[in-house]
Motif scaffolding. Structure first.
Motif, short mmCIF file in Angstrom:
data_model
loop_
_atom_site.label_atom_id
_atom_site.label_comp_id
_atom_site.label_asym_id
_atom_site.label_seq_id
_atom_site.Cartn_x
_atom_site.Cartn_y
_atom_site.Cartn_z
N VAL A 6 0.82 -1.14 -0.03
CA VAL A 6 -0.04 -0.02 -0.05
C VAL A 6 0.99 1.24 0.10
O VAL A 6 0.69 2.36 -0.80
N ALA A 7 1.77 1.35 0.85
CA ALA A 7 2.81 2.34 0.89
C ALA A 7 3.51 2.66 -0.40
O ALA A 7 3.64 3.82 -0.73
N LEU A 8 4.10 1.38 -0.94
CA LEU A 8 4.89 1.25 -2.15
C LEU A 8 3.89 2.04 -3.22
O LEU A 8 4.39 2.69 -4.43
N PHE A 9 2.74 1.65 -3.26
CA PHE A 9 1.73 2.20 -4.55
C PHE A 9 1.58 3.60 -4.17
O PHE A 9 1.56 4.15 -5.33
N ALA A 10 1.18 4.11 -3.27
CA ALA A 10 1.46 5.47 -2.83
C ALA A 10 2.37 6.28 -3.49
O ALA A 10 2.17 7.25 -3.96
N SER A 11 3.70 5.63 -3.07
CA SER A 11 4.84 6.59 -3.48
C SER A 11 5.23 6.46 -4.76
O SER A 11 5.28 7.42 -5.39
#
Length: 225
Positions: free
Chosen positions: A76-81
């Motif tokens: 989730v965090a990687l997709f947001a970045s």
């Protein structure tokens, strides 16, 4: 140039690359949040939130092994970045961002708070160690029981010149094998300890990290050597 000098240059190059990539990703997240209507300090808080969630998920993966929850929040965090990097590359009109982007940016604080709370306070699942069987003490026999004239059983004293009877000890009961899943988890904990400290993990530290009794920690440590 010596091997130590080459190693130092390689580490410095990796650190410089990491700083550049982190700064660019940080700026892209800030620009995307500002375009979605989050101005002032709020636009700067978004990249901090995304990076902290990414680091928390990665730390959970490194310290406690792979898990569905840690991988989920890491992605989730990687997709947001990654989405912010792509969106600021000209694929979206940041002067007039779509409503879906505004909705995602506005809902990110709640998502990040939920992910950080679960990563920080969810207990990790460890297999429960099997209890070690109790050993029954066996007393040594120093005299023979013989029946007397009345039929009752009495102990016959040992002969004065006879050597003392050898003490009879109970045969050692083999301990149950340690579960393979617990040994695998202990290997990951030992590898992480060696990577952080440069020294092999001792049984006391292993016992505190795994939360197992001392005898079980000694058995696991013996399998790790």
């Amino acid at each position: 140039m010596s091997a130590a000098a080459r190693h130092g240059l390689r580490v410095d190059a990796v650190l410089i690359q990491a700083v550049i990539a982190g700064a660019l990703s940080f700026a892209h997240l800030h620009d995307l949040a500002a375009a979605a209507g989050q101005d002032g300090w709020k636009a700067w808080a978004y990249p901090v939130s995304v990076d902290l969630l990414l680091v928390a998920a990665w730390r959970r993966l490194r310290s406690e092994g792979p898990s569905r929850m840690a991988w989920c929040w890491f992605l989730v965090a990687l997709f947001a970045s990654l989405g912010a990097n792509v969106a600021t590359a000209g694929f979206l009109d940041l002067a007039d961002p779509p409503a879906l982007l505004r909705l995602g940016v506005a809902g990110w604080p709640a998502v990040a708070f939920l992910g950080g709370t679960l990563l920080a306070h969810s207990p990790s699942a460890h297999p429960e160690p099997e209890p070690e069987p109790e050993r029954e003490p066996v007393q040594s026999a120093t005299a023979l029981a013989v029946p007397d004239a009345e039929g009752s059983v009495a102990e016959a004293p040992a002969a004065p010149d006879a050597p003392p009877a050898p003490e009879v000890t109970a045969p050692a009961v083999p301990a149950r094998p340690v579960p393979a899943a617990l040994v695998d988890h202990a290997r990951k904990v030992a590898a992480d300890h060696r990577a952080r400290t440069g020294a092999p993990i001792d049984p006391d530290t292993l016992r505190s990290r795994l939360g197992v009794p001392p005898h079980l920690a000694d058995a696991i440590a013996a399998q790790l050597t």
